[in-house]
Design an enzyme around this catalytic site. Structure first.
Site, PDB file in Angstrom:
ATOM      1  N   GLY A 239      22.635  16.027  -2.061  1.00 22.01           N
ATOM      2  CA  GLY A 239      23.247  14.699  -2.089  1.00 22.01           C
ATOM      3  C   GLY A 239      24.690  14.710  -1.622  1.00 22.01           C
ATOM      4  O   GLY A 239      25.228  15.749  -1.230  1.00 22.01           O
ATOM      5  N   GLU A 273      17.249  16.186  -2.365  1.00 25.27           N
ATOM      6  CA  GLU A 273      17.472  17.098  -3.503  1.00 25.27           C
ATOM      7  C   GLU A 273      18.915  17.042  -3.967  1.00 25.27           C
ATOM      8  O   GLU A 273      19.645  18.022  -3.870  1.00 25.27           O
ATOM      9  CB  GLU A 273      17.181  18.544  -3.063  1.00 25.27           C
ATOM     10  CG  GLU A 273      15.891  18.751  -2.346  1.00 25.27           C
ATOM     11  CD  GLU A 273      15.954  19.938  -1.378  1.00 25.27           C
ATOM     12  OE1 GLU A 273      17.046  20.503  -1.168  1.00 25.27           O
ATOM     13  OE2 GLU A 273      14.911  20.287  -0.837  1.00 25.27           O
ATOM     14  N   PRO A 274      19.366  15.907  -4.483  1.00 26.39           N
ATOM     15  CA  PRO A 274      20.757  15.848  -4.932  1.00 26.39           C
ATOM     16  C   PRO A 274      20.948  16.550  -6.260  1.00 26.39           C
ATOM     17  O   PRO A 274      20.084  16.500  -7.132  1.00 26.39           O
ATOM     18  CB  PRO A 274      21.012  14.348  -5.072  1.00 26.39           C
ATOM     19  CG  PRO A 274      19.664  13.766  -5.356  1.00 26.39           C
ATOM     20  CD  PRO A 274      18.639  14.657  -4.722  1.00 26.39           C
ATOM     21  N   GLY A 275      22.069  17.233  -6.402  1.00 30.80           N
ATOM     22  CA  GLY A 275      22.411  17.862  -7.671  1.00 30.80           C
ATOM     23  C   GLY A 275      23.712  17.276  -8.181  1.00 30.80           C
ATOM     24  O   GLY A 275      23.764  16.455  -9.085  1.00 30.80           O
ATOM     25  N   ARG A 276      24.791  17.677  -7.507  1.00 28.61           N
ATOM     26  CA  ARG A 276      26.140  17.319  -7.935  1.00 28.61           C
ATOM     27  C   ARG A 276      26.328  15.803  -8.157  1.00 28.61           C
ATOM     28  O   ARG A 276      26.920  15.390  -9.150  1.00 28.61           O
ATOM     29  CB  ARG A 276      27.122  17.780  -6.849  1.00 28.61           C
ATOM     30  CG  ARG A 276      28.593  17.686  -7.237  1.00 28.61           C
ATOM     31  CD  ARG A 276      29.468  17.950  -5.994  1.00 28.61           C
ATOM     32  NE  ARG A 276      29.111  19.156  -5.310  1.00 28.61           N
ATOM     33  CZ  ARG A 276      29.677  20.350  -5.518  1.00 28.61           C
ATOM     34  NH1 ARG A 276      30.661  20.465  -6.394  1.00 28.61           N
ATOM     35  NH2 ARG A 276      29.283  21.403  -4.824  1.00 28.61           N
ATOM     36  N   ARG A 312      34.782  26.946 -11.390  1.00 25.27           N
ATOM     37  CA  ARG A 312      35.016  26.281 -10.099  1.00 25.27           C
ATOM     38  C   ARG A 312      36.465  26.387  -9.605  1.00 25.27           C
ATOM     39  O   ARG A 312      36.686  26.626  -8.422  1.00 25.27           O
ATOM     40  CB  ARG A 312      34.555  24.818 -10.143  1.00 25.27           C
ATOM     41  CG  ARG A 312      33.048  24.685 -10.464  1.00 25.27           C
ATOM     42  CD  ARG A 312      32.525  23.273 -10.215  1.00 25.27           C
ATOM     43  NE  ARG A 312      32.589  22.951  -8.809  1.00 25.27           N
ATOM     44  CZ  ARG A 312      33.541  22.244  -8.243  1.00 25.27           C
ATOM     45  NH1 ARG A 312      34.495  21.723  -8.967  1.00 25.27           N
ATOM     46  NH2 ARG A 312      33.525  22.050  -6.958  1.00 25.27           N
ATOM     47  N   TYR A 316      36.343  28.205  -6.150  1.00 23.66           N
ATOM     48  CA  TYR A 316      36.452  27.305  -4.983  1.00 23.66           C
ATOM     49  C   TYR A 316      37.830  26.649  -4.867  1.00 23.66           C
ATOM     50  O   TYR A 316      37.985  25.719  -4.093  1.00 23.66           O
ATOM     51  CB  TYR A 316      35.430  26.170  -5.095  1.00 23.66           C
ATOM     52  CG  TYR A 316      34.004  26.566  -5.361  1.00 23.66           C
ATOM     53  CD1 TYR A 316      33.283  27.335  -4.443  1.00 23.66           C
ATOM     54  CD2 TYR A 316      33.349  26.119  -6.507  1.00 23.66           C
ATOM     55  CE1 TYR A 316      31.968  27.661  -4.694  1.00 23.66           C
ATOM     56  CE2 TYR A 316      32.023  26.444  -6.756  1.00 23.66           C
ATOM     57  CZ  TYR A 316      31.336  27.215  -5.840  1.00 23.66           C
ATOM     58  OH  TYR A 316      30.030  27.538  -6.082  1.00 23.66           O
ATOM     59  N   CYS A 344      41.885  37.927 -18.827  1.00 31.16           N
ATOM     60  CA  CYS A 344      42.906  38.791 -18.254  1.00 31.16           C
ATOM     61  C   CYS A 344      42.814  38.860 -16.738  1.00 31.16           C
ATOM     62  O   CYS A 344      42.507  39.914 -16.171  1.00 31.16           O
ATOM     63  CB  CYS A 344      42.793  40.178 -18.869  1.00 31.16           C
ATOM     64  SG  CYS A 344      42.951  40.079 -20.645  1.00 31.16           S
ATOM     65  N   GLU A 345      43.024  37.723 -16.081  1.00 24.50           N
ATOM     66  CA  GLU A 345      43.055  37.643 -14.624  1.00 24.50           C
ATOM     67  C   GLU A 345      43.965  36.482 -14.265  1.00 24.50           C
ATOM     68  O   GLU A 345      43.883  35.431 -14.897  1.00 24.50           O
ATOM     69  CB  GLU A 345      41.670  37.269 -14.059  1.00 24.50           C
ATOM     70  CG  GLU A 345      40.598  38.249 -14.363  1.00 24.50           C
ATOM     71  CD  GLU A 345      39.692  38.489 -13.170  1.00 24.50           C
ATOM     72  OE1 GLU A 345      40.100  38.182 -12.036  1.00 24.50           O
ATOM     73  OE2 GLU A 345      38.594  38.990 -13.400  1.00 24.50           O
TER      74      GLU A 345
HETATM   75  C1  LIG Z   1      22.439  23.404  -3.822  1.00 23.46           C
HETATM   76  C2  LIG Z   1      21.304  22.754  -3.126  1.00 23.46           C
HETATM   77  C3  LIG Z   1      21.075  21.383  -3.311  1.00 23.46           C
HETATM   78  C4  LIG Z   1      21.964  20.493  -4.132  1.00 23.46           C
HETATM   79  O1  LIG Z   1      23.182  20.255  -3.517  1.00 23.46           O
HETATM   80  P1  LIG Z   1      24.195  19.170  -4.126  1.00 23.46           P
HETATM   81  O2  LIG Z   1      25.364  19.232  -3.238  1.00 23.46           O
HETATM   82  O3  LIG Z   1      24.503  19.595  -5.517  1.00 23.46           O
HETATM   83  O4  LIG Z   1      23.529  17.838  -4.083  1.00 23.46           O
HETATM   84  C5  LIG Z   1      19.973  20.842  -2.674  1.00 23.46           C
HETATM   85  N1  LIG Z   1      19.145  21.588  -1.906  1.00 23.46           N
HETATM   86  C6  LIG Z   1      19.334  22.910  -1.732  1.00 23.46           C
HETATM   87  C7  LIG Z   1      18.392  23.672  -0.882  1.00 23.46           C
HETATM   88  C8  LIG Z   1      20.426  23.529  -2.326  1.00 23.46           C
HETATM   89  O5  LIG Z   1      20.623  24.831  -2.116  1.00 23.46           O
END
Ligand SMILES: *Cc1c(COP(=O)(O)O)cnc(C)c1O
Length: 420
Positions: A239, A273-276, A312, A316, A344-345
């Site tokens: 996403g 396939e959204p995650g974030r 993070r 990043y 300790c970093e």
């Molecule tokens: C990490 C990943 C996602 C999710 O990405 P977001 O930026 O979190 O939406 C979807 N598909 C695949 C194959 C991934 O590796």
């Protein structure tokens, strides 16, 4: 709507005071708002309405079964990257036929378990993986439905560490080789090519790279169909990004327009396939100040969360907004602190020269936008027990992952047989 709000100077998650939750749970902890997750899902599905685009939540962003279940109850499937994530998705009650298996290094054991469960699709990334999957499926007398993950060689214009769709990234099959590989694979009895997939990276704030990637996907899909392949769907990958500065997030309607103009005209069912973007803004990490320290040139707020709890910033250089749990009366940002953990970093730093109100020992602070790639990346580095997670809904909260006791933490260790 905002689900982390101040009421009379006290930070709330939905209808609950963060300070009250921390009295029960202790710090540090992650606090998710169920309504925030549901709203993020609703906003996405509203924007993509009419595009025949189904959502598979990429659970690697936050794979707690309770979080997966919030999204599953909304209608989402799951995108997984390991056998462990498959078990977490099943534990959340998701049926296997709503699960897609991504990732560049699936092992034969993981493949066998996923095949036996009957998952919807394997997104495969190399001819070697196709061969392995075929042989595992044949041994089981099953056919693996696959999508070829294509590397469209598009620059996602995001952080290099989370760019995945350039030709020199480890991910996907080069677009120019895809048809040849597909033809070779069509002889195999243990697999069936159902679709094509792309995923060009994470935290995209500029949407134009999607247009380029989806155009390439559409043109490749057309080639496939002209060559007689029956594609059942196209998978558009992760996403959009989120606003870590708590400003404006990328426009979901603009994203939907890109899908509509590029891949939708092919008339194939679509997946994403959204995650974030589903969970990122739906959690804060709460931590307590242990000490404040005034050094020659800087002031430090030494807090009880560290890089092992939220990696993070160290990994990043991510910048999470930090806010006080009790707003100070003056609410003036007349101080500036480096927020650092006890590890300790020197990379155990959440923010440098961050403008804040005066802090004292025992004050609570909240790190925003911590719902994605937060708790899931936690470790026990420096002998620190894994950080717990709490889910809030209205005026209720529930611990959805306990803080392990020190006994729990020690249980998996043993001295070598010759040391006893
Ligand atoms: C990490 C990943 C996602 C999710 O990405 P977001 O930026 O979190 O939406 C979807 N598909 C695949 C194959 C991934 O590796």
């Amino acid at each position: 709507m905002e689900y982390f709000n101040y009421r009379n100077g006290e930070l709330f998650a939905e209808e609950l005071s963060i300070a009250e939750i921390s009295k029960t749970v202790g710090t540090p902890f992650y606090c998710y708002s169920q309504s925030a997750i549901e709203e993020a899902y609703q906003q996405l599905t509203t924007a993509i309405q009419g595009l025949d685009l189904s959502v598979f939540y990429a659970i690697k962003a936050s794979s707690n079964p309770a979080i997966i279940k919030v999204l599953a109850d909304q209608g989402a499937g799951a995108d997984i990257v390991s056998g462990g994530e498959l078990r977490l998705a099943l534990a959340a009650g998701l049926p296997a036929n709503k699960i897609v298996f991504a990732g560049v290094g699936k092992t034969r054991d993981e493949m066998a378990f996923a095949l036996a469960q009957g998952i919807l699709q394997f997104n495969v990334e190399s001819p070697q993986e196709i061969e392995a999957l075929n042989s595992v499926a044949e041994e089981l007398g099953l056919v693996a439905p696959i999508a070829l993950r294509i590397n469209p060689d598009v620059d996602a214009k995001t952080d290099a560490r989370i760019t995945t769709g350039k030709a020199d990234n480890k991910f996907g099959i080069d677009a120019k080789d895809a048809l040849t590989i597909a033809k070779q694979s069509s002889e195999l009895k243990g697999i069936r090519i159902d679709g094509l997939a792309v995923h060009i990276g994470s935290q995209l704030l500029d949407l134009e790279p999607y247009r380029e990637a989806y155009k390439r996907l559409a043109s490749l899909a057309t080639n496939f169909m002209n060559e007689g392949f029956k594609l059942h769907h196209l998978d558009l990958g992760g996403g959009v990004g989120i606003a870590y500065d708590l400003g404006q997030a990328p426009d979901l309607n603009a994203y939907a327009s890109i899908v509509k103009e590029t891949v939708h005209p092919l008339g194939l069912p679509l997946m994403m396939e959204p995650g974030r973007s589903l969970v990122g803004q739906a959690a804060i990490m709460v931590s307590e100040v242990i000490y404040t320290k005034d050094a020659t040139t800087k002031s430090f707020a030494i807090i009880d969360a560290a890089m092992n709890d939220l990696i993070r910033p160290a990994l990043y250089q991510a910048k999470h907004a930090i806010k006080p749990v009790h707003e100070s009366v003056s609410a003036s940002h007349n101080r500036s602190y480096d927020f650092v953990g006890p590890v300790c970093e020197s990379t155990d730093t959440f923010a440098e020269d961050f403008d804040f109100s005066e802090l004292n020992a025992d004050d609570l602070v909240a790190f925003y936008s911590a719902g994605a790639y937060g708790a899931v990346m936690a470790s026990e580095y420096n002998g620190r027990p894994l950080v717990p997670e709490v889910l809030v809904k209205g005026d209720s909260f529930s611990v959805i992952r306990q803080r392990p006791s020190y006994e729990d933490m020690l249980r998996l260790y043993s001295l070598a047989s010759w040391q006893i």
